[in-house]
Design an enzyme around this catalytic site. Structure first.
Site, PDB file in Angstrom:
ATOM      1  N   ALA A 109      16.165  21.347  35.046  1.00  0.00           N
ATOM      2  CA  ALA A 109      17.385  20.841  35.683  1.00  0.00           C
ATOM      3  C   ALA A 109      17.123  20.550  37.150  1.00  0.00           C
ATOM      4  O   ALA A 109      17.622  19.561  37.701  1.00  0.00           O
ATOM      5  CB  ALA A 109      18.501  21.867  35.543  1.00  0.00           C
TER       6      ALA A 109
ATOM      7  N   CYS B 147      17.905  25.737  35.165  1.00  0.00           N
ATOM      8  CA  CYS B 147      16.497  25.980  34.905  1.00  0.00           C
ATOM      9  C   CYS B 147      15.620  25.016  35.701  1.00  0.00           C
ATOM     10  O   CYS B 147      16.099  24.131  36.381  1.00  0.00           O
ATOM     11  CB  CYS B 147      16.205  25.842  33.416  1.00  0.00           C
TER      12      CYS B 147
ATOM     13  N   HIS C 270      12.780  22.198  41.850  1.00  0.00           N
ATOM     14  CA  HIS C 270      12.768  21.421  43.100  1.00  0.00           C
ATOM     15  C   HIS C 270      11.341  21.386  43.657  1.00  0.00           C
ATOM     16  O   HIS C 270      10.850  20.347  44.086  1.00  0.00           O
ATOM     17  CB  HIS C 270      13.682  22.049  44.154  1.00  0.00           C
TER      18      HIS C 270
ATOM     19  N   ARG D 247      25.357  14.240  37.475  1.00  0.00           N
ATOM     20  CA  ARG D 247      25.307  14.730  38.849  1.00  0.00           C
ATOM     21  C   ARG D 247      25.901  13.753  39.862  1.00  0.00           C
ATOM     22  O   ARG D 247      25.874  13.968  41.058  1.00  0.00           O
ATOM     23  CB  ARG D 247      23.888  15.125  39.226  1.00  0.00           C
TER      24      ARG D 247
END
Lengths: 448, 459, 250
Positions: free
Chosen positions: C86, C83, C215, C117
């Protein structure tokens, strides 16, 4: 299982109170009785083991070397060559045609590789039977390599562990007297019969040094070949433990007229008593005794308040003791008394009749005194007396745990220093930790 | 490592740092995986589902399947009903599960989607085919923790599926709720019940779902999981034995309310005392006689405890984890002679506070017992007075490294080691694994720290 | 290696291009096409129609082939996508290890994006390191019902008091947008109060079609608030680059 004591062993058990004291001891174990004793080789090996700058080569099949490989916590402050276990690993062929050549090769290789200050060559059962001439090989190697190469006549079948102690002492006596004693003070001692388990000899050595004495040789804990070589320069041999190094002290008395004194560093009374005994050997310098007294006072003022806390919980608990040497048992009886505990069973693998006589004197009515016992007897005694803690070594530990009672290792697998004043505190701590452990709540003994 | 953590403790009102808990839906998803042929479905943004699947996959190293309603801005405004109906169609056409178990998320809960109505209408309009089971649990992320989520989904299983029939079953049986535990634990508990000769419906059962064998093929619905027929039968059971009160209470209670099945709540059987209580309860409720083999199992556990007691005596231990795990772990440590001085959980739990206080009040009166807290707080406690051992889920490893502590991984999740889903920590046998792990960790550290001359062959 | 011939860079590029264009998959195009068709027909009709545009079997004879992308995922599909949150917090912003990232929402979103991550981070000399920490307002039911801005501001204050970071970022999760918490306002207010950069991201999980939206939100924020903020930096001599690696998975 009705009567755990074999008929043949009846005279090796005594219950204090019901008859005049008499016990049979210092005799061969009854075959098949699962004795807790070991053999001659084992006796020699454990005594010499802590000499840290020597090669210890076991001449025989692999087992004897494997079981004695780094198994004792005999600490060294320097080299650690003693922690390696070397073996000639004798094969069927060697047994048939003789193992002398193999032994020579092994010594050659080991000495060249490790540059030890001496080599001990232990003889095992099979070597005694095939008749390898250890004496001759050692003599030749000694000449070739320029270091003492000493045979230890420790064939397993030649007697019990005590015979092994003797063989070790005879081996060491070959070193004694070969060193230079110019710098040895008249106020000097050797410490015999301490193996520096958990660093104990460092505690004791420091006590003697605080008294103003020079310690020439540790025999054998944190031991060095060179120190033993000049140990004949010391004024007194201070010998701990019943058997292990007493023979060496006797030999040195005979050969060099060095007196010896038997001591114990375990427990408050015996520790203090030992320091005074040694100090009394030096009447020419009264400061030595003064230092000893000051030391004892200082240590006790720290120790006693701390012991009280443990004593509160331990008061009235019951203890059983089964150890190698009886001398250790004397100290343990007193140490338990200091903690407010009762000793209800005591025994040893290698005690003499004098030892047992003394145990008889210092124990309470009803205490079981036993020589060369075995698991069946021990478990029967422990259950009968409903003890809270059992003191012994590696073979005794699982017996205690299976019955569901506390255990303290007072043998060579112990992890805590138990000697000296600080050792008494550690002992109290260990006893407390196991006696008071909550795990016993779950064992059948306490869930009837 | 964690250098920014100050020693001074200051009360925090709003900031949670390094949490010792996560949100409800992941627990619900894990419980749903314990139903045979079930596809968990996350009703919310697709990120939730992605996160939960990833985390469970990291922990179990097995594929974790779950679908999502894939909310977008539109659904946030108009509600998620259309998304869910759409999802049903896709799922039945594509994945054809026997059961869909829906959990909500903070998003769908905040919107206020009415799940029962959407499900009913979908059934009526035929979107949900005949014979297919759909259940749901409300699992708002902002209430409770992952334990609450597990509890809610397990309760939903009962609400939707437990049936009480007129005629009692021919062979009596009990319900057995294993709690929020590893598949290895559930597998072991089933063997344990068989060993005792107890007939039971065990649910939810994730063994053979999240610990599947390598077969060369990908199975959407693995072999394991409690079959729906068995879940129907739970309503006719003699009694329910529910392990782990925080996780299992709701389902057990629901069985009583709905089907009149009485229940007993027990601590998870970690350690000898807690397992003894489970055995005793089974004896009392089912009349079985424990076999000799069970006594031998118990004896072996006690034997290790006695053999090794000196290594745990008075060891200061910090324990963090979920209430149901931490309570019996604390009891077990105490019975081995250790001192759990800091006992914390991220979940708010009366059970935790009460039981830990009972266990510790006499033996470790100075112990800090705190629920609804975080690992940052635990780290600060340790900085103020260190411990000899840290027991926690994987996130504790940063504290262990920062403070150079021996560390035993315990509970959920464990993302950096293997074996936690294969070796049980429950029952006598499981407790043996756990205790050996603890002891070996301490011995390993001793070997690492001992100077050369003290380093020993025999310990 | 018998030839001494070294191609010029243009020749090499042309050759590489040629090689790629002529390359053949070991599986025949017919077989691949039939596999794709099988996959597509498994979907419900409407979904199939959409899905079909997302898969293209490359045809060397077609100079331009188009693939459908950046579209919504059909609900019910076990998508591997994440999503917006994230993508923003988890992917782009979290690797800045020397500032504090507070997740405003229930505990889960911060938890799953905590250390998962595998971004490595090493502080510069005298620099701070928060890479191993997880910060969240851990919103509960009360906060959802009555609003969480107050809690957020307190959390920022507590973070500042405890850790003295040079910057703080705030990340919104799904319910924050719905209940209307003004995180931009809160960030501005706290930034003025504390005299450090406090930047907030409205990266609620339901935004956009995947983590990709996150992003963008992250990059826009960083561009607006951080890049160029240091007016005193002198021109750096020589050829210099800034390096951004695009991350796409969650």
């Amino acid at each position: 299982m009705n009567n755990p004591i074999l008929k043949e062993r009846a005279d090796q058990v005594h219950r204090k109170g019901n008859a005049p004291f008499q016990i049979s001891c210092d005799r061969d174990s009854l075959a098949g009785a699962v004795s807790q004793r070991a053999c001659v080789f084992c006796g020699s090996r454990v005594v010499l083991y802590p000499i840290a700058d020597a090669v210890h080569l076991v001449h025989g099949p692999i087992g004897c070397a494997a079981y004695t490989w780094d198994i004792r916590g005999a600490l060294s402050s320097g080299p650690e060559l003693h922690r390696l276990s070397f073996s000639t690993d004798l094969q069927e062929r060697d047994v048939i045609f003789g193992g002398e050549k193999k032994l020579t090769n092994a010594l050659n290789e080991l000495i060249d590789r490790h540059h030890p200050n001496a080599a001990f060559v232990y003889s095992t059962c099979i070597v005694g039977i095939i008749g390898d001439d250890l004496e001759a090989i050692c003599k030749r190697m000694s000449e070739e390599k320029g270091i003492p190469v000493i045979p230890v006549q420790s064939e397993g079948f030649k007697g019990n562990k005590r015979a092994g102690y003797n063989a070790a002492c005879r081996a060491m006596s070959r070193l004694v007297g070969t060193g230079n004693i110019d710098d040895v003070s008249p106020h000097s001692i050797n410490i015999l019969g301490d193996f520096n388990l958990a660093g104990e000899i460092w505690i004791i050595r420091q006590y003697f040094e605080r008294m103003g004495l020079q310690v020439v040789a540790n025999i054998t804990g944190d031991g060095r070949v060179g120190d033993i070589a000049r140990s004949h320069g010391a004024a007194v041999n201070v010998v701990q433990c019943s058997g292990a190094t007493l023979d060496l002290a006797k030999m040195m008395k005979e050969d060099y007229n060095i007196p010896y004194v038997r001591v114990s560093y375990f427990g408050v009374e015996d520790m203090a008593e030992s320091l005074y005994k040694v100090a009394n050997f030096f009447p020419d310098d009264p400061s030595i005794l003064e230092q000893a007294k000051a030391l004892v006072r200082e240590e006790l003022s720290v120790l006693y308040p701390q012991l009280q806390a443990y004593r509160q919980d331990l008061e009235g608990k019951k203890a059983a003791i089964y150890v190698g040497g009886a001398f250790k048992a004397f100290s343990l009886v007193k140490a338990f008394r200091l903690l407010g505990m009762k000793v209800v069973m005591v025994g040893s693998q290698t005690g003499t009749s004098e030892d047992y006589q003394e145990l008889h004197e210092i124990t309470d009515e009803g205490t079981i005194i036993v020589d060369d016992s075995n698991p069946l007897e021990l478990s029967a005694f422990l259950q009968e007396k409903d003890v809270d803690i059992f003191v012994g070594g590696v073979k005794e530990r699982p017996i205690a745990y299976k019955l569901g009672l506390g255990f303290c290792d007072h043998n060579h697998e112990r992890k805590e220093a138990l000697e000296g004043f600080v050792g008494m505190l550690n002992f109290a701590k260990e006893v407390h930790s196991t006696v008071m452990s909550p795990v016993w709540r779950f064992v059948p003994r306490n869930n009837k | 490592m964690l250098e920014a953590t100050p020693k001074e403790l200051v009360e925090r009102k709003a900031l949670r740092v390094n949490p010792a808990k996560t949100c409800q839906p992941i627990g619900a998803m894990y419980a749903a995986l314990g139903i045979h042929g079930c596809l968990p479905h996350s009703h919310g943004s697709q990120g939730c589902c992605s996160y939960h699947r990833s985390h469970l996959t990291r922990h179990y190293r097995d594929p974790i399947m779950a679908a999502t309603s894939s909310f977008t801005e539109g659904s946030s405004v108009f509600g998620g009903g259309a998304n869910l109906r759409n999802a049903f169609k896709t799922i039945y056409q594509l994945y054809d599960p026997d059961v869909i178990a829906i959990n909500t998320t903070c998003l769908s809960e905040t919107i206020g989607d009415d799940l029962p109505t959407i499900i009913r209408e979908s059934r009526e309009s035929g979107i949900i085919p005949e014979g297919k089971v759909v259940i749901h649990a409300n699992t708002p992320s902002y209430v409770g923790t992952h334990i609450t989520g597990w509890s809610n989904m397990t309760k939903a299983i009962v609400t939707y599926l437990a049936d009480k029939t007129e005629t009692p079953p021919e062979t009596p049986y009990i319900n057995f709720i294993p709690g929020y535990v590893e598949p290895a634990d559930t597998r072991h508990l089933k063997e344990f019940l068989a060993q005792l000769g107890v007939n039971a419906v065990v649910f939810p059962d994730t063994s053979d779902v999240v610990d599947t064998p390598q077969t060369g093929s990908f199975e959407m619905y693995p072999y394991g999981g409690t079959p729906v027929e068995d879940l129907h039968r739970t309503g006719n059971a003699q009694t329910t034995i529910a392990l782990g009160p925080d996780a299992s209470r709701a389902a057990a209670k629901e069985l009583e309310t709905k089907c009149n099945v009485p229940y007993q709540l027990l601590d998870l059987p970690i350690g000898v005392a807690a397992t003894d209580r489970l055995v005793q309860t089974l004896i009392e409720t089912t009349g079985i006689t424990p076999p000799a083999s069970l006594k031998r199992d118990r004896g072996r556990l006690v034997d290790i405890m006695t053999d090794m007691q000196q290594y745990l005596y008075n060891k200061r231990v910090a324990v963090s984890g979920d209430p149901d795990q931490v309570v019996p772990m604390t009891e077990f440590l105490v019975s081995c002679g250790a001192k759990p001085v800091y006992v914390i959980t991220g979940t708010s739990s009366k059970y935790f506070k009460q039981r830990c206080a009972e266990i510790l009040q006499n033996v470790v009166p100075e112990a800090v017992i705190k629920d609804d807290t975080d690992l940052f707080y635990l780290h600060q406690l340790i900085k103020n007075e260190p411990v000899d051992l840290l027991v926690s889920n994987v996130y504790g490893k940063y504290i262990a490294r920062a403070e150079d502590l021996p560390f035993v991984r315990f509970g959920f999740p464990i993302l950096d080691r293997v074996g936690h889903s294969y070796f049980p920590t429950l029952g006598y046998q499981g407790s043996i694994h756990l205790l050996c792990n603890i002891l070996n960790t301490l011995l390993e550290r001793k070997d690492r720290d001992d100077p050369d001359e003290v380093f020993e062959l025999v310990l | 290696m018998t030839e001494n011939y070294t191609p010029t860079s243009e020749q090499a590029a042309a050759q590489a291009n040629e090689t790629v264009m002529r390359s053949q998959s070991p599986v025949s195009p017919e077989q691949t096409t039939s596999t794709v068709e099988d996959i597509i027909t498994a979907y419900p009709k409407k979904v199939a129609k959409k899905r079909a545009k997302h898969i293209v079997v490359r045809d060397g004879n077609e100079p331009t082939q188009e693939i459908q992308a950046n579209a919504r995922t059909t609900p019910g599909i076990i998508t591997q996508r994440g999503c917006a949150f994230a993508g923003c917090k988890g992917v782009v912003v979290a690797p800045f290890g020397d500032c504090i990232h507070i997740v405003h929402g229930p505990v889960g979103c911060s938890y799953y994006s905590w250390l998962t991550r595998r971004n490595q981070f090493k502080p510069r000399e005298e620099g701070q390191n928060f890479i191993h920490y997880c910060f969240t307002t851990d919103m509960n039911e009360h906060d959802i019902v009555f609003g969480g801005v107050g809690k957020l501001k307190t959390a920022i204050q507590e973070a500042y008091d405890t850790f003295h970071p040079k910057a703080i970022t705030v990340h919104a999760t799904c319910p924050v947008g719905l209940i209307g918490d003004d995180i931009q306002g809160a960030a501005k207010e706290m930034s003025d109060k504390l005299g450090i950069s406090v930047m907030s991201f409205n990266c609620e999980g339901y935004k956009g079609v995947s983590q990709s939206a996150g992003h963008h939100i992250a990059n826009n924020g960083i561009f607006k608030n951080w890049i160029g903020a240091d007016q005193e930096t002198e021109e750096i001599p020589g050829y210099t680059v800034n390096h951004e690696v695009r991350r796409t998975s969650c």
